[in-house]
Design a protein around this motif. Structure first.
Motif, PDB file in Angstrom:
ATOM      1  N   GLU A   1       0.889  -1.181  -0.052  1.00 22.58           N
ATOM      2  CA  GLU A   1      -0.141   0.140  -0.151  1.00 22.58           C
ATOM      3  C   GLU A   1       0.806   1.314  -0.157  1.00 22.58           C
ATOM      4  O   GLU A   1       1.847   1.268   0.702  1.00 22.58           O
ATOM      5  N   GLY A   2       0.439   2.334  -0.910  1.00 21.34           N
ATOM      6  CA  GLY A   2       1.224   3.486  -0.713  1.00 21.34           C
ATOM      7  C   GLY A   2       0.793   4.505   0.211  1.00 21.34           C
ATOM      8  O   GLY A   2      -0.041   4.189   1.073  1.00 21.34           O
ATOM      9  N   PRO A   3       1.403   5.745   0.134  1.00 23.99           N
ATOM     10  CA  PRO A   3       2.372   6.150  -0.837  1.00 23.99           C
ATOM     11  C   PRO A   3       3.656   5.518  -0.460  1.00 23.99           C
ATOM     12  O   PRO A   3       3.908   5.203   0.582  1.00 23.99           O
ATOM     13  N   TRP A   4       4.316   5.254  -1.660  1.00 24.39           N
ATOM     14  CA  TRP A   4       5.578   4.847  -1.609  1.00 24.39           C
ATOM     15  C   TRP A   4       6.563   6.183  -1.389  1.00 24.39           C
ATOM     16  O   TRP A   4       6.343   7.035  -1.990  1.00 24.39           O
ATOM     17  N   LYS A   5       7.600   6.010  -0.721  1.00 20.31           N
ATOM     18  CA  LYS A   5       8.803   6.948  -0.717  1.00 20.31           C
ATOM     19  C   LYS A   5      10.113   6.271  -0.788  1.00 20.31           C
ATOM     20  O   LYS A   5      10.197   5.292  -0.654  1.00 20.31           O
ATOM     21  N   LEU A   6      10.964   7.215  -1.309  1.00 21.01           N
ATOM     22  CA  LEU A   6      12.482   6.903  -1.327  1.00 21.01           C
ATOM     23  C   LEU A   6      13.050   7.625  -0.566  1.00 21.01           C
ATOM     24  O   LEU A   6      13.338   8.820  -0.473  1.00 21.01           O
TER      25      LEU A   6
END
Length: 95
Positions: free
Chosen positions: A7-12
């Motif tokens: 599940e997002g949000p995805w972060k770098l």
């Protein structure tokens, strides 16, 4: 078999890609100085993938509704709609 993505949000964060509640997704290799710009661009695409998928699903559903409602004979089955459905199926592991 349908694959459910994290599940997002995805972060770098540095070279680590994380999902909701900081769930680890993967470590992005190759983030060295020689390939930094290319790796960063790839990481950005990966990071926004869940949002792109949801946006594409909403767009296809909305266009499908309008095409059916107003009788566009090619709309629902146009090459664009077929391609969009194929991309969604591939992203969901159904292809």
């Amino acid at each position: 078999m349908q694959t459910k993505h994290t599940e997002g949000p995805w972060k770098l964060i540095g070279t680590q890609l994380t999902g909701k509640n900081h769930v680890f997704i993967c470590h992005l290799e190759g983030m060295d100085i020689r390939h930094r710009e290319e790796c960063q661009a790839n990481a950005n695409v990966i990071r926004v993938a869940p949002g792109l998928l949801e946006s594409l699903k909403k767009t296809v559903n909305s266009l499908d509704y309008w095409f059916k409602r107003y009788g566009d004979p090619e709309g629902c089955n146009s090459a664009m709609m077929q391609e969009a459905r194929a991309v969604i199926a591939e992203a969901e592991g159904r292809s």
